[in-house]
Design an enzyme around this catalytic site. Structure first.
Site, PDB file in Angstrom:
ATOM      1  N   GLN A  41       0.834  -1.206   0.000  1.00  0.00           N
ATOM      2  CA  GLN A  41       0.000   0.000   0.000  1.00  0.00           C
ATOM      3  C   GLN A  41       0.866   1.253   0.000  1.00  0.00           C
ATOM      4  O   GLN A  41       1.693   1.429   0.902  1.00  0.00           O
ATOM      5  CB  GLN A  41      -0.883  -0.023   1.251  1.00  0.00           C
ATOM      6  CG  GLN A  41      -1.771   1.193   1.416  1.00  0.00           C
ATOM      7  CD  GLN A  41      -2.324   1.287   2.841  1.00  0.00           C
ATOM      8  OE1 GLN A  41      -1.572   1.291   3.808  1.00  0.00           O
ATOM      9  NE2 GLN A  41      -3.626   1.353   2.956  1.00  0.00           N
ATOM     10  N   GLY A  42       0.679   2.117  -0.964  1.00  0.00           N
ATOM     11  CA  GLY A  42       1.445   3.366  -1.019  1.00  0.00           C
ATOM     12  C   GLY A  42       0.569   4.551  -0.656  1.00  0.00           C
ATOM     13  O   GLY A  42      -0.072   5.152  -1.524  1.00  0.00           O
ATOM     14  N   TYR A  43       0.529   4.864   0.607  1.00  0.00           N
ATOM     15  CA  TYR A  43      -0.302   5.975   1.087  1.00  0.00           C
ATOM     16  C   TYR A  43       0.558   7.115   1.640  1.00  0.00           C
ATOM     17  O   TYR A  43       0.696   8.165   1.043  1.00  0.00           O
ATOM     18  CB  TYR A  43      -1.248   5.482   2.186  1.00  0.00           C
ATOM     19  CG  TYR A  43      -2.570   4.928   1.717  1.00  0.00           C
ATOM     20  CD1 TYR A  43      -2.714   4.383   0.440  1.00  0.00           C
ATOM     21  CD2 TYR A  43      -3.683   4.928   2.550  1.00  0.00           C
ATOM     22  CE1 TYR A  43      -3.930   3.863   0.020  1.00  0.00           C
ATOM     23  CE2 TYR A  43      -4.902   4.416   2.138  1.00  0.00           C
ATOM     24  CZ  TYR A  43      -5.017   3.887   0.873  1.00  0.00           C
ATOM     25  OH  TYR A  43      -6.226   3.376   0.466  1.00  0.00           O
ATOM     26  N   SER A  44       1.147   6.863   2.810  1.00  0.00           N
ATOM     27  CA  SER A  44       1.866   7.935   3.504  1.00  0.00           C
ATOM     28  C   SER A  44       3.069   8.424   2.710  1.00  0.00           C
ATOM     29  O   SER A  44       3.665   7.679   1.933  1.00  0.00           O
ATOM     30  CB  SER A  44       2.376   7.435   4.861  1.00  0.00           C
ATOM     31  OG  SER A  44       1.313   7.069   5.681  1.00  0.00           O
ATOM     32  N   SER A  78       4.434  -1.128   3.750  1.00  0.00           N
ATOM     33  CA  SER A  78       4.736  -2.416   4.391  1.00  0.00           C
ATOM     34  C   SER A  78       5.147  -3.437   3.347  1.00  0.00           C
ATOM     35  O   SER A  78       4.441  -3.622   2.361  1.00  0.00           O
ATOM     36  CB  SER A  78       3.515  -2.947   5.123  1.00  0.00           C
ATOM     37  OG  SER A  78       3.008  -1.964   5.979  1.00  0.00           O
ATOM     38  N   GLU A 129      -8.543  -1.625   6.302  1.00  0.00           N
ATOM     39  CA  GLU A 129      -7.248  -1.774   6.955  1.00  0.00           C
ATOM     40  C   GLU A 129      -7.451  -1.789   8.458  1.00  0.00           C
ATOM     41  O   GLU A 129      -6.850  -2.578   9.178  1.00  0.00           O
ATOM     42  CB  GLU A 129      -6.311  -0.614   6.566  1.00  0.00           C
ATOM     43  CG  GLU A 129      -4.969  -0.720   7.293  1.00  0.00           C
ATOM     44  CD  GLU A 129      -3.995   0.391   6.930  1.00  0.00           C
ATOM     45  OE1 GLU A 129      -4.406   1.360   6.281  1.00  0.00           O
ATOM     46  OE2 GLU A 129      -2.824   0.271   7.317  1.00  0.00           O
ATOM     47  N   GLU A 156      -5.275   9.090  17.885  1.00  0.00           N
ATOM     48  CA  GLU A 156      -5.806  10.451  17.994  1.00  0.00           C
ATOM     49  C   GLU A 156      -6.696  10.785  16.797  1.00  0.00           C
ATOM     50  O   GLU A 156      -7.742  11.434  16.946  1.00  0.00           O
ATOM     51  CB  GLU A 156      -4.658  11.450  18.114  1.00  0.00           C
ATOM     52  CG  GLU A 156      -3.928  11.392  19.461  1.00  0.00           C
ATOM     53  CD  GLU A 156      -3.117  10.120  19.684  1.00  0.00           C
ATOM     54  OE1 GLU A 156      -2.678   9.491  18.688  1.00  0.00           O
ATOM     55  OE2 GLU A 156      -2.930   9.719  20.843  1.00  0.00           O
TER      56      GLU A 156
END
Lengths: 374, 392
Positions: B130-133, B165, B248, B376
């Site tokens: 997964q390429g998110y952040s 990951s 997720e 948070e």
């Protein structure tokens, strides 16, 4: 077994919600308190609850009840908790009826269950002998005396003890086993002392001095009287947890309403992250408690052998969470939360009292550890 | 098929087909089968177990048959899960393709996209990451800056992802890329499926406090992504990403709920129990009891919310509550494992391959409340979408 309410249960819950909001709101508790009511609940309300069919919620149809089971009783108790409605529902309709169901002979059931279902009697379970709940610490003795018994001992803080007209007393017989006895509070040798607790309820300390009992005072219908006694307490724990859940949930709902309205720094205080995160955390805790309460009650109805662990877990969690919800409520209300005028403090007091009955979170966590084998 | 018949048949099939060595709890990362082009099975049984489950469509039991699943109803899938749990059967295949991309493809993919990508996921042939952040876009994910420029039938992608990951062991990546330069922040993002087997994609592992490197940095330098591999419309990526994040979260949650060491097994390992099996330290025992209670409560809550979902109430934003509660619970479990293990828990490496596992698992668990949206962020979402608090 289901977490989702069926149609009948939904109707019961909605009916209880409406009835109690109208007939037994928090102002009714305040009135009982301020008038110094000697028993701490209203007989009129109890009669009205009987008309709703609630008193027979755990009584079989052959004895005039509606036999809806523990899950249903829990739904009523949650609404009782939400409204802080003072009534003998738990001590009589749940614990009283269950004592007869579990340990009564056919004759004892026939004599008492119809009265319970009709709301004609108020029952108190005289169980604990110490300040903290300890169901194994029973020193009250029922000595054999001819065909009957002689009862001697002292009980503390019997819930609804001041207003009860029948006591169910846990006592050891000569074989050292714990049995349950039916005792009239008017019998010679019985002394009741009312105790007023912070939640405006009136439990009683009760002493038994050589009280003469007939042979049929012993609830002798169970194969294993001590197992019946333990199971009765499990039912009580799940039921008390349901009430505590209602107390905590309503305290939370009141608090959310308040922080949406109350403004400081030119904005509702509920818009501040410092408040929001506490509220969101509490929401999660209440959801956890709700699941355990429902699970414990439905397990009592469908797989009673597996119920003890769930009942202890539910009581522990509901105790801790209802106390937290009301405590957080006071903090978020700020100064007015400390005043008698606002209801949130009444919820805090009831959460503490409901928490103590049949064991607080620490006691029940110990039970969970024991039953889990560690 | 009536549910009780399904249960009986499932139980019999599992009994006949699940190899005994696959009926032990997952003890460490090494026991998990992730699949993919480069996958090396850790045992013959792991391979057999995967093949048999693939044959049944039970690696993804609820997916339609044409896409590699078994088309099971929710109830049947739950029974399968219960029956597997009853014999401690390991999951035959775990992957981000199953937990995350699959549900998004099923919802947003075209028939062609589903046919191309779902069956290889179900069979464990293609491993996804997964390429998110990005370095500058963590909790504020929508501020991401990786750029995709349309060029004929493909996008040319440039930028950097982080915390991807297992990117170094993956075959494809699903990535959020800014393709609409002039659109508002949340509306300029597209969801692209990118083949990593090309010169424009490189990865670099990041060493963590656990000593392991499950995460990577992933770099796109003029990488190509076919327009045919864009999921949904151009600019619809944020919506898909949010949908996928809820899956997720569900994945992280199920990891928290099941499997692994618990403080009681840990205490038995370190000998911190008395002759009756009671935890020797009474205060620790109390802490563990409260963990047990919350664990029971969490399991019951998963079950309740699932049942309520079946009755049309939907999980919705409550996924955030489950993610928050589940990950905090998992961290507590690992903290208590370490306490029960005492000095044994501090061991970093030793003669046995499993030496150091509890410490590494404990350290790894700290990420549970960071990845997939921090605790948070979850509390913010609960405040806004469940509690309807003002200004959130």
């Amino acid at each position: 077994m289901s977490f989702v309410l069926n149609e009948e249960e939904t109707m019961l819950r909605d009916g209880a919600q409406q009835f109690l909001e109208e007939q037994a709101p928090v102002t009714a508790l305040r009135a009982l308190r301020d008038s110094g009511d000697p028993v701490g609940f209203s007989r009129d309300l109890w009669a009205a609850m009987a008309e709703m069919g609630w008193c027979g919620i755990l009584v079989g149809e052959d004895h005039g009840g509606v036999d809806m089971g523990c899950a249903a009783a829990g739904l009523v108790l949650e609404q009782i908790g939400r409204n802080l409605a003072a009534s003998p529902f738990l001590s009589t309709a749940v614990l009283g009826a269950s004592a007869f169901n579990l340990a009564g002979t056919d004759a004892q059931k026939a004599a008492w269950l119809p009265k319970i279902a009709a709301g004609e009697t108020v029952i108190a379970l005289a169980l604990d002998e110490r300040a903290r709940h300890n169901p194994s610490h029973i020193t009250t003795r029922a000595a054999k005396d001819g065909n009957g018994f002689r009862l001697t001992g002292a009980k503390r803080y019997a819930v609804n003890g001041a207003g009860a007209d029948l006591l169910i007393v846990a006592a050891r017989t000569e074989d050292e086993r714990i049995n349950l006895f039916l005792v009239s509070p008017e019998a010679a040798g019985v002394t009741r002392t009312s105790r007023r607790t912070l939640d405006s309820h009136v439990p009683a300390d009760i002493t038994f001095e050589d009280v003469k009992l007939d042979g049929d005072a012993l609830l002798s219908g169970a194969e294993d009287s001590e197992a019946a006694y333990r199971h009765l307490l499990d039912i009580g724990r799940a039921a008390q947890a349901a009430e505590a859940l209602g107390v905590g949930q309503k305290a939370f709902d009141l608090t959310l309403d308040y922080i949406r309205e109350r403004e400081q720094f030119g904005a509702p205080i509920g818009s501040f992250q410092g408040m929001q995160h506490r509220a969101a955390h509490l929401y999660g805790e209440l959801e956890l408690a709700r699941s355990l309460v429902r699970r414990a009650l439905t397990t009592l109805d469908t797989q009673p052998a597996q119920a003890p662990l769930w009942c202890a877990a539910a009581k522990a969690k509901a105790t801790a969470v209802s106390r937290l919800a009301a405590a957080e409520g006071i903090q978020m209300y700020g100064g007015v939360g400390m005043t008698d005028e606002y209801d949130i403090g009444l919820y805090y007091k009831r959460a503490q009292a409901a928490g103590e009955f049949l064991g607080d979170d620490a006691f029940n966590a110990g039970e969970v550890a024991r039953m889990s084998g560690y | 098929m009536p549910l009780d018949t399904f249960r009986t048949e499932t139980r019999a099939w599992l009994e006949a087909n699940c190899p005994p060595s696959m009926r032990k709890p997952i003890a460490s990362e090494a026991d998990i089968c992730w699949g993919g082009k480069d996958w090396t099975f850790t045992s013959e049984d792991q391979k057999i177990w995967l093949e048999r489950m693939v044959e049944k469509g039970w690696t993804v039991p609820a997916w339609p048959k044409e896409y590699g699943g078994a088309g099971l109803s929710k109830e049947e899938a739950f029974i399968l899960k219960e029956e597997m749990k009853a014999i401690n059967a390991r999951s035959p295949l775990d992957s981000f393709g199953i937990w995350m991309l699959g549900p998004a493809l099923l919802k947003y993919g075209t028939h062609e996209q589903k046919l191309e990508h779902l069956p290889p996921i179900a069979r464990g042939e293609i491993r996804w990451c997964q390429g998110y952040s990005e370095p500058g876009a963590g909790s504020d994910l929508a501020s991401l800056r990786s750029k995709g420029v349309l060029n004929g039938d493909h996008y040319v992608v440039n930028g950097q992802k982080v915390w991807t990951s297992y990117a170094d062991r993956s075959d494809w990546i699903f990535a959020l890329v800014r393709t609409e330069a002039d659109a508002p922040k949340h509306l300029g993002i597209s969801f692209l499926l990118i083949d990593m087997d090309q010169p424009g994609v490189t990865t670099k592992p990041i060493k963590l406090i656990s000593g392991k490197s499950p995460f990577c940095e992933t770099f796109f330098d003029d990488a190509k992504a076919l327009v045919a591999n864009r999921l949904g419309e151009a600019g619809q990526g944020w919506e898909i990403a949010k949908y996928l994040l809820s899956h997720e979260r569900a994945g992280i949650v199920s990891e928290a709920a099941f499997g692994g060491m618990n403080p009681v097994t840990a205490a038995h390992q370190s000998g911190e129990v008395d002759e009756t099996g009671r935890l020797a330290d009474p205060i620790l025992r109390g802490d563990v009891a409260r963990l047990t209670i919350d664990g029971l409560a969490f399991d019951a809550t998963l079950r309740r919310i699932k049942e309520e979902g079946d009755h049309g109430e939907g999980v919705g934003a409550r996924a955030s509550m489950l993610k928050y509660v589940g990950t905090e619970l998992n961290k507590r479990r690992h903290e208590l494992n370490m306490s029960a293990l005492g000095m044994d828990g501090l061991l970093w490496e030793g003669d046995k391959e499993s030496d150091g596992d509890p410490a590494r698992a404990w350290l790894r668990s700290r990420a549970n409340s960071i990845e997939g949206g921090t605790s948070e962020i979850q509390l913010n979402i609960i405040s806004k979408r469940v509690l309807n608090l003002p200004g959130a």
